[in-house]
Design an enzyme around this catalytic site. Structure first.
Site, PDB file in Angstrom:
ATOM      1  N   CYS A  14      54.911  47.993 -13.327  1.00 44.44           N
ATOM      2  CA  CYS A  14      56.207  47.358 -13.646  1.00 44.44           C
ATOM      3  C   CYS A  14      57.156  48.306 -14.371  1.00 44.44           C
ATOM      4  O   CYS A  14      58.355  48.041 -14.450  1.00 44.44           O
ATOM      5  CB  CYS A  14      55.982  46.107 -14.472  1.00 44.44           C
ATOM      6  N   HIS A  32      62.478  43.897 -17.703  1.00 42.74           N
ATOM      7  CA  HIS A  32      61.547  43.615 -16.610  1.00 42.74           C
ATOM      8  C   HIS A  32      61.361  42.099 -16.517  1.00 42.74           C
ATOM      9  O   HIS A  32      61.232  41.418 -17.535  1.00 42.74           O
ATOM     10  CB  HIS A  32      60.215  44.312 -16.883  1.00 42.74           C
ATOM     11  N   ASN A  81      58.396  38.111 -10.159  1.00 47.26           N
ATOM     12  CA  ASN A  81      58.119  39.465 -10.640  1.00 47.26           C
ATOM     13  C   ASN A  81      57.898  40.382  -9.435  1.00 47.26           C
ATOM     14  O   ASN A  81      56.863  40.291  -8.767  1.00 47.26           O
ATOM     15  CB  ASN A  81      56.876  39.410 -11.541  1.00 47.26           C
TER      16      ASN A  81
END
Ligand code: UT7
Length: 329
Positions: free
Chosen positions: A114, A254, A284
């Site tokens: 990520c 994020h 995500n």
């Protein structure tokens, strides 16, 4: 000698057309729209049925080239941050360059889960700041549906497919990538990983039967590390650059969990209006979240805006990048 900075001079994203809602998932795993929304903030995500990660990346890069009026041959370097490459090798960067005719470019894939996009930005900026290259593209992209276990409700509801690309160019103006703080702690690898398919556990009947080619996450543990470290590093980069909460125009966090995003914004003293959020639409997308945020919010950004990008992910990896926005849309 005049100092050369690396400025983001364009952004473009791409998400597949197919939308999968929380209710769609609830039809085949034991979950609910209520649980997913309250625990994560996600309402729906995009899924790519046909094709690979390079198709998402190529669509974003193609859009970027068109937007900037650039010829594919103008690009010097393509960095693709991803954990879902088309193949273990060759790199997705190689594939994208071929698909788009970027024959003057070389490139490579970068694995930082990520945090991939901020690692990529920091890395790509070096090639520009040294004066070596004039046009570097950094992509953050993932086709998470390729490694999701749709029998595991704790992971399959969180992730989605998508990504985006930014162009880095040299500038002598007071804009561009100002600073970054990046971290890694491999001791965290056991809490978020794809256990098989690499050299430790190559694909075998056993690894397939044990569902080891899918993402495994110890959600609670990752949450604790993420919430602390993303908030801390974001506050740190503000302090290091003498930025108060009034000075920061945007946080680009994020998009893993709305609760982590809120905690980070609180620690930085930022009101909600300054926080980019699109987790409800895309979930995500791992390395894709940050460029997708920049793409969604591009029209609201003004030249000179102080922007903090921050992320936490598998590795563990985490960090923050301070960018002064370089253009008005
Ligand atoms: O992007 C890379 C970094 N990743 C992250 O930052 C993710 C960090 N972690 C998280 O965001 C959260 O931990 C999750 C969203 C993954 C999970 O939320 P949580 O509040 O930590 O839930 P939990 O894992 O503690 O599970 C709570 C309960 C459990 O049931 P019991 O044991 O209390 O009966 C789970 O089995 O929720 C259950 N559960 C679900 N229930 C309905 C887990 N997944 C689901 C689901 N639907 N999809």
């Amino acid at each position: 000698m005049e100092k050369i900075a690396a400025a983001i001079t364009g952004v473009c994203g791409y998400v597949p057309d197919e939308i999968v809602t929380n209710d769609d998932l609830a039809k085949f795993v034991d979950t609910s729209d209520e649980w997913i929304t309250t625990r994560t903030g996600i309402k729906e995500r995009r899924i790519l049925r046909e094709g690979g990660c390079s198709d998402i990346a190529a669509a974003a890069v193609k859009g970027l080239l068109e937007k900037k009026g650039l010829d594919p041959m103008d690009i010097d370097l393509l960095i693709v941050a991803t954990v879902t490459p088309d193949y273990p090798f060759p790199s997705t960067s190689n594939v994208v360059c071929d698909k788009l005719g970027m024959k003057n470019a070389w490139g490579y894939d970068l694995i930082a889960a990520c945090s991939g996009f901020i690692y990529g930005l920091a890395t790509g900026a070096q090639f520009v700041e040294t004066g070596r290259y004039k046009k570097v593209i950094v992509v953050g992209v993932d086709k998470m549906s390729a490694i999701l276990d749709y029998q595991d409700r704790s992971t399959c509801v969180i992730f989605g497919d998508g990504g985006g690309a930014v162009l880095l160019e040299p500038t002598s103006e007071d804009v561009g990538i100002k600073d970054f703080i990046l971290h890694a702690d491999g001791a965290g690898r056991q809490y978020l990983l794809q256990p098989a398919g690499g050299s430790v556990s190559p694909a075998s009947i056993e690894t397939v039967e044990k569902r080891m080619h899918y993402v495994k996450q110890e959600g609670k543990t990752v949450f604790k590390f993420a919430v602390t470290n993303m908030a801390e590093v974001s506050a740190q980069i503000m302090e290091k650059n003498n930025l108060t909460s009034d000075d920061v125009d945007w946080l680009v966090p994020h998009q893993a969990n709305l609760r982590i995003i809120d905690a980070t914004a609180d620690r930085m003293g930022l009101p909600k209006e300054k926080v980019m959020i699109n987790i409800q639409k895309y979930g995500n997308t791992t390395a894709g979240t940050l460029p997708l945020c920049l793409w969604d919010y591009e029209k609201q950004l003004k030249k000179g805006d102080n922007i903090i990008l921050s992320a936490f992910g598998g590795g563990f990896t985490w960090g923050a990048v301070y960018v002064k926005w370089a253009y008005n849309s």
